[in-house]
Design an enzyme around this catalytic site. Sequence first.
Site, PDB file in Angstrom:
ATOM      1  CB  SER A 111      50.384  30.456 -38.442  1.00  0.00           C
ATOM      2  OG  SER A 111      51.623  29.634 -38.341  1.00  0.00           O
ATOM      3  CD  GLU A 210      47.349  28.659 -33.757  1.00  0.00           C
ATOM      4  OE1 GLU A 210      47.326  27.298 -34.026  1.00  0.00           O
ATOM      5  OE2 GLU A 210      47.968  29.452 -34.006  1.00  0.00           O
ATOM      6  CG  HIS A 280      48.784  25.788 -36.990  1.00  0.00           C
ATOM      7  ND1 HIS A 280      48.759  26.821 -36.312  1.00  0.00           N
ATOM      8  CD2 HIS A 280      49.496  26.011 -38.106  1.00  0.00           C
ATOM      9  CE1 HIS A 280      49.549  27.595 -36.516  1.00  0.00           C
ATOM     10  NE2 HIS A 280      50.073  27.268 -37.724  1.00  0.00           N
TER      11      HIS A 280
END
Length: 310
Positions: A111, A210, A280
């Site tokens: 992230s 992502e 995630h």
Amino acid sequence: MSQNIPLRLGDRVGLIGPSGVIRDPAMDCATLAARVEALGFEPVLGQSVGAVHGYLSGNDTLRLDDLHRMFADDSIRALFCVRGGYGTPRLLDQIDYALLRAHPKPLIGFSDITGLHLAINAHCGFPTLHGPMATSDALLDPFSRTELLRALLCPEPLGALPHPPDEPPPACLCPGVAEGALIGGNLSLITALCGTPFLPNLTGKVLFIEEIREYTYAVDRMLTHLRLAGVFDACSAVVFGGFTRCEPEYPDFGLTLAQVLAEIMIPCGKPAITGLACGHRCPTLTLPMGVRCRVDGYAGTLTILQSIYA
């Protein structure tokens, strides 16, 4: 301590909060330490763990000092980031990269931690791990734990990455086969660092992407930004991981994620696969950033060709 010595169970690992504040009151220091102990390591908690400065895990000075102190301590063999959120971009131009280069060790997170993965790749060159953080539910998932420990403990290349049981394997978006060093992470962070000294040279690299909780028009905008910046011309291949809750804002006339990826990537003509179990999501793979890999667009596979301890 040299990074070419693999971690062993029982080694000391640091926990740091270089990014966002921990919002879940159940994730106190004792719980986070117990999670790392359950993996088989001895946890050493930084001062930023549990600290609060608005939406950050302590102010910039505290988080930066923690990062430097944990890297400088050669008794600590790896660093687990406790959470993502937001915060790493504020540190990037203040990090002592010479210190990090002198004390290389695996840094684990995803992230917002993409900011550190990219900057360390650009300025230090040693591998890092895109993997579960101390607050991640993936640490409780058998597949995810196995893949994290394999990446940390295995002295050999990870080889062809598996996909979780009962889930479909990655699919071909664009055919072809290409090799290169694996780099990337969260799309928002990759895009935010475009035009800064902290996005590595992506020429010949395999780019992993992502994302979470972005409408498909926003995914379109960010991927188009990367295309216009020449990123897809430079890289050798693209691997798309989890795009969790990335849906059209208006389902009755929005483009789907599959449409966006196809319309932007297929004209680029680079090998590309979609649906890699990483990001995630849970279960999740742990990806070694900065090591050589092979993407086979025909077979929908990602094969890690080099150990992080090479």
